[in-house]
Design a protein around this motif. Structure first.
Motif, mmCIF file in Angstrom:
data_model
loop_
_atom_site.group_PDB
_atom_site.id
_atom_site.type_symbol
_atom_site.label_atom_id
_atom_site.label_comp_id
_atom_site.label_asym_id
_atom_site.label_seq_id
_atom_site.Cartn_x
_atom_site.Cartn_y
_atom_site.Cartn_z
ATOM 1 N N ILE A 1 10.872 23.336 3.195
ATOM 2 C CA ILE A 1 9.452 22.992 3.358
ATOM 3 C C ILE A 1 9.317 21.771 4.257
ATOM 4 N N ARG A 2 10.136 20.746 4.001
ATOM 5 C CA ARG A 2 10.089 19.527 4.813
ATOM 6 C C ARG A 2 10.480 19.821 6.253
ATOM 7 N N ARG A 3 11.484 20.683 6.424
ATOM 8 C CA ARG A 3 11.901 21.072 7.771
ATOM 9 C C ARG A 3 10.750 21.747 8.509
ATOM 10 N N LYS A 4 10.069 22.654 7.816
ATOM 11 C CA LYS A 4 8.926 23.358 8.421
ATOM 12 C C LYS A 4 7.826 22.361 8.801
ATOM 13 N N MET A 5 7.565 21.411 7.934
ATOM 14 C CA MET A 5 6.558 20.386 8.229
ATOM 15 C C MET A 5 6.923 19.617 9.496
ATOM 16 N N GLN B 1 2.627 13.852 1.183
ATOM 17 C CA GLN B 1 3.189 15.128 0.723
ATOM 18 C C GLN B 1 4.688 15.185 1.043
ATOM 19 N N PHE B 2 5.029 14.816 2.256
ATOM 20 C CA PHE B 2 6.429 14.818 2.697
ATOM 21 C C PHE B 2 7.253 13.850 1.848
ATOM 22 N N SER B 3 6.722 12.663 1.633
ATOM 23 C CA SER B 3 7.439 11.620 0.894
ATOM 24 C C SER B 3 7.692 12.021 -0.546
ATOM 25 N N GLN B 4 6.738 12.704 -1.155
ATOM 26 C CA GLN B 4 6.895 13.085 -2.554
ATOM 27 C C GLN B 4 7.967 14.154 -2.751
ATOM 28 N N MET B 5 8.363 14.801 -1.670
ATOM 29 C CA MET B 5 9.421 15.811 -1.748
ATOM 30 C C MET B 5 10.793 15.239 -1.366
ATOM 31 N N ARG B 6 10.817 13.992 -0.966
ATOM 32 C CA ARG B 6 12.002 13.381 -0.353
ATOM 33 C C ARG B 6 13.288 13.593 -1.136
ATOM 34 N N TYR C 1 0.831 -1.199 0.000
ATOM 35 C CA TYR C 1 0.000 0.000 0.000
ATOM 36 C C TYR C 1 0.872 1.258 0.000
ATOM 37 N N TYR C 2 1.905 1.277 0.850
ATOM 38 C CA TYR C 2 2.806 2.427 0.905
ATOM 39 C C TYR C 2 3.458 2.674 -0.452
ATOM 40 N N GLU C 3 3.816 1.595 -1.119
ATOM 41 C CA GLU C 3 4.428 1.742 -2.441
ATOM 42 C C GLU C 3 3.395 2.275 -3.444
ATOM 43 N N LYS C 4 2.214 1.715 -3.426
ATOM 44 C CA LYS C 4 1.142 2.143 -4.339
ATOM 45 C C LYS C 4 0.809 3.619 -4.124
ATOM 46 N N GLU C 5 0.776 4.044 -2.863
ATOM 47 C CA GLU C 5 0.441 5.432 -2.532
ATOM 48 C C GLU C 5 1.635 6.382 -2.631
ATOM 49 N N LYS C 6 2.762 5.831 -3.044
ATOM 50 C CA LYS C 6 3.998 6.615 -3.234
ATOM 51 C C LYS C 6 4.534 7.219 -1.935
ATOM 52 N N LEU C 7 4.288 6.507 -0.827
ATOM 53 C CA LEU C 7 4.888 6.913 0.445
ATOM 54 C C LEU C 7 6.345 6.471 0.495
ATOM 55 N N ILE C 8 6.634 5.436 -0.268
ATOM 56 C CA ILE C 8 8.011 4.992 -0.451
ATOM 57 C C ILE C 8 8.259 4.962 -1.957
ATOM 58 N N PRO C 9 9.516 5.162 -2.347
ATOM 59 C CA PRO C 9 9.790 5.151 -3.785
ATOM 60 C C PRO C 9 9.554 3.754 -4.362
ATOM 61 N N LYS C 10 9.413 3.695 -5.660
ATOM 62 C CA LYS C 10 9.223 2.419 -6.338
ATOM 63 C C LYS C 10 10.327 1.470 -5.884
ATOM 64 N N MET D 1 0.957 12.013 12.489
ATOM 65 C CA MET D 1 0.971 12.681 11.193
ATOM 66 C C MET D 1 0.033 11.923 10.258
ATOM 67 N N SER D 2 -0.790 12.653 9.548
ATOM 68 C CA SER D 2 -1.770 12.027 8.658
ATOM 69 C C SER D 2 -1.078 11.401 7.448
ATOM 70 N N ILE D 3 -1.757 10.436 6.860
ATOM 71 C CA ILE D 3 -1.242 9.798 5.646
ATOM 72 C C ILE D 3 -1.060 10.841 4.546
ATOM 73 N N ASN D 4 -1.991 11.795 4.450
ATOM 74 C CA ASN D 4 -1.860 12.832 3.418
ATOM 75 C C ASN D 4 -0.598 13.671 3.612
ATOM 76 N N LYS D 5 -0.311 14.034 4.868
ATOM 77 C CA LYS D 5 0.909 14.813 5.149
ATOM 78 C C LYS D 5 2.151 13.969 4.863
ATOM 79 N N ILE D 6 2.100 12.699 5.258
ATOM 80 C CA ILE D 6 3.238 11.802 5.005
ATOM 81 C C ILE D 6 3.448 11.662 3.493
#
Length: 129
Positions: free
Chosen positions: A80-84, A67-72, A21-30, A60-65
């Motif tokens: 931005i990530r630091r501020k988050m 967002q954070f992950s996509q900027m990794r 699921y994390y991979e599908k939702e792009k919380l982790i890279p491919k 931290m919500s999945i949506n925030k995670i």
């Protein structure tokens, strides 16, 4: 070192289903695949997953995670990530305060029950004589 999905699940405590699921939702890279098509996780993947678990467990919500992950991997998003993370840290501090207040209430109630039990024991002992 490389890890299978089973090993990664064991090391992180994240179910295989959730890893997918994390991979599908792009919380982790491919995740890389071996010659048979099985997922192969790296030490860096394990570290990232552990970090995600930590911030998820602190609310931290999945949506925030997401967002954070996509900027990794984008250096220009570090501020931005630091501020988050600073905002999330403030939320954690607030949670800690609430937990400490709740803990004090629980400890007070336990102490009250302990005093009550002690008084009952003392009363029984006095009645013996």
């Amino acid at each position: 070192m490389n890890y299978s999905i089973t090993e990664t699940s064991r090391l992180t405590g994240i179910t295989k289903y959730t890893l997918r699921y994390y991979e599908k939702e792009k919380l982790i890279p491919k995740v890389k695949r071996d010659s048979k098509g099985y997922r192969v996780y790296t030490k860096q993947d394990i570290e990232w997953l552990t970090f995600l678990l930590n911030i998820r467990q602190t609310g931290m919500s999945i949506n925030k995670i997401k967002q954070f992950s996509q900027m990794r991997f984008k250096a220009e998003t570090i501020s931005i990530r630091r501020k988050m993370l600073l905002e999330h840290k403030e939320n954690i501090i607030e949670q800690e305060k609430k937990i400490q207040k709740s803990m004090a209430a629980v400890e007070a109630k336990i102490a009250r029950y302990d005093r009550y039990t002690q008084l009952q024991t003392e009363q029984k002992n006095l009645n013996r004589y």
